[in-house]
Design an enzyme around this catalytic site. Sequence first.
Site, PDB file in Angstrom:
ATOM      1  N   ARG A  35      19.234  35.682  -1.240  1.00 45.90           N
ATOM      2  CA  ARG A  35      20.367  34.799  -0.923  1.00 45.90           C
ATOM      3  C   ARG A  35      20.938  34.114  -2.156  1.00 45.90           C
ATOM      4  NH1 ARG A  35      18.222  32.431   4.834  1.00 45.90           N
ATOM      5  NH2 ARG A  35      19.348  33.957   6.081  1.00 45.90           N
ATOM      6  N   LYS A 221      14.001  42.522  22.790  1.00 46.79           N
ATOM      7  CA  LYS A 221      14.429  42.129  24.146  1.00 46.79           C
ATOM      8  C   LYS A 221      15.896  42.384  24.451  1.00 46.79           C
ATOM      9  CE  LYS A 221      11.095  38.462  24.731  1.00 46.79           C
ATOM     10  NZ  LYS A 221      10.916  37.029  24.660  1.00 46.79           N
ATOM     11  N   GLY A 377      18.611  40.272  12.869  1.00 49.14           N
ATOM     12  CA  GLY A 377      17.211  40.461  13.265  1.00 49.14           C
ATOM     13  C   GLY A 377      16.397  41.048  12.131  1.00 49.14           C
ATOM     14  N   GLY A 400      21.936  35.254  12.648  1.00 47.97           N
ATOM     15  CA  GLY A 400      22.689  34.779  13.815  1.00 47.97           C
ATOM     16  C   GLY A 400      24.197  34.858  13.607  1.00 47.97           C
TER      17      GLY A 400
HETATM   18  P1  AMP Z   1      14.823  41.758  16.796  1.00 47.28           P
HETATM   19  O1  AMP Z   1      14.491  40.518  16.010  1.00 47.28           O
HETATM   20  O2  AMP Z   1      15.430  41.507  18.126  1.00 47.28           O
HETATM   21  O3  AMP Z   1      15.556  42.766  15.960  1.00 47.28           O
HETATM   22  O4  AMP Z   1      13.409  42.398  17.198  1.00 47.28           O
HETATM   23  C1  AMP Z   1      12.577  42.946  16.233  1.00 47.28           C
HETATM   24  C2  AMP Z   1      11.178  43.011  16.767  1.00 47.28           C
HETATM   25  O5  AMP Z   1      11.114  43.894  17.882  1.00 47.28           O
HETATM   26  C3  AMP Z   1      10.212  43.551  15.727  1.00 47.28           C
HETATM   27  O6  AMP Z   1       9.285  42.541  15.405  1.00 47.28           O
HETATM   28  C4  AMP Z   1       9.538  44.719  16.436  1.00 47.28           C
HETATM   29  O7  AMP Z   1       8.141  44.754  16.209  1.00 47.28           O
HETATM   30  C5  AMP Z   1       9.823  44.445  17.904  1.00 47.28           C
HETATM   31  N1  AMP Z   1       9.762  45.677  18.701  1.00 47.28           N
HETATM   32  C6  AMP Z   1      10.477  46.790  18.538  1.00 47.28           C
HETATM   33  N2  AMP Z   1      10.074  47.736  19.423  1.00 47.28           N
HETATM   34  C7  AMP Z   1       9.074  47.215  20.149  1.00 47.28           C
HETATM   35  C8  AMP Z   1       8.236  47.713  21.191  1.00 47.28           C
HETATM   36  N3  AMP Z   1       8.385  48.952  21.653  1.00 47.28           N
HETATM   37  N4  AMP Z   1       7.311  46.893  21.706  1.00 47.28           N
HETATM   38  C9  AMP Z   1       7.163  45.635  21.218  1.00 47.28           C
HETATM   39  N5  AMP Z   1       7.930  45.101  20.239  1.00 47.28           N
HETATM   40  C10 AMP Z   1       8.864  45.883  19.705  1.00 47.28           C
END
Ligand code: AMP
Length: 419
Positions: A35, A221, A377, A400
Amino acid sequence: MQTLDNFNFKGQKAFVRVDFNVPLDEKFNITDDTRIRAAIPTLKKILADGGSIILGSHLGRPKGVDGKYSLQHILPRISELLGVKVEFANDSLGKEAAEKSAALQPGQVLLLENLRFYAAEEGKPRGLADDASDEEKAAAKKAEKANQKEMAKQLASYATVYVNDAFGTAHRAHASTAIIADYFDAGHKTFGYLMQNEIDAVEKVLKDTARPFTAIMGGSKVSSKIDIIENLLTKVDNLIIAGGMTYTFAKALGGKIGDSICEDDKLDLALSLIRKAKDSKVNLVLAVDAKAADAFSNDANTQFVPVDKIPDGWEGMDIGPETEKLFAKVIESSKTILWNGPTGVFEFDNFAGGSAAVGAAIVRATENGAFSLVGGGDSVACVNKFGIADKMSYVSTGGGALLEFIEGKELPGIKAIRG
Ligand code: AMP
């Protein structure tokens, strides 16, 4: 609108809002200075013109003055990267900040202390009693909004021109990211290079789109990605759903997902997104197989199974080889690509293969002329892990802020300058 390149900073004092919210270890060493590096071109341009700089930033989420979050920890690195000895004010609103700003000479740089030491920066009251009445809460909120205006006015008084280069906080209407801009006329406020590059990259993807346009949405999620998915359904040709979200969709479609991560209260939502995709003629691409594990561990036993036939006691931790091929085919036929979120638990090397395969397909598409934007993310951590960040067209510094921009929201930090 004023641009950084068109503005001559000679003899001007620029208040530059940067996002130096860098990660620090327990000894306050910077563990990732991306950054800071990202803001250097803007700062160099101002100094090269013969201007001086007052730097404002936040660090962490302090609840008040707290040495742990002092920007003094990062002062040496800023001086080193900029090649100029940066001065420090132990405050952002007090006498010291005002005096040191007033004394700045062309070519000099002053870093103010953490702006979030003041509640007014965010404009949200702090320390309200849990049992405060609604009236008390409303009064405190109003008072803090007034303080926020005062803070913005005070910060503005140090400078003759305002530059916002803090894309990471562009989705916040804070004193130094948005309100301050009201105290400068249109000819004396502008985006820094980083902010402009981020805006250009997102607009190239969402407005100036070369087709086919493919978005790859991964992560854990569905609930955290609904707004983006809905907005993208009106824009993309292909929408690839990956990561933990896969299993909510698979279960909604009647599949057996074993112990995979799933949001049972989002099954209807998953079905409605499938319907919406169909209505909008978007090609929704779901995983067909999974790399399943018998424990949430890098050392777990694994097997490849169809995504709708995962045995009990096993969970889908990444996409399988059939899905890798399916996704790669779609990605490689695309001209615009947006990647947000890994396809699996990429932090474990044994479940990083799907994300690496998606990354490799994006690299090939980019080499063939596609525009690829990665961000939000864990996507950036993902491309860094695979050493392919410099092979993407653009890797966003925003978390974000990027997601809200893609959701179609107006970001206060952008509106404040662009109107
Ligand atoms: P995000 O911050 O929404 O991009 O989510 C990223 C996180 O999703 C990472 O820490 C991954 O380990 C988790 N993730 C991705 N696929 C899976 C899965 N099949 N089961 C559990 N966690 C997952």
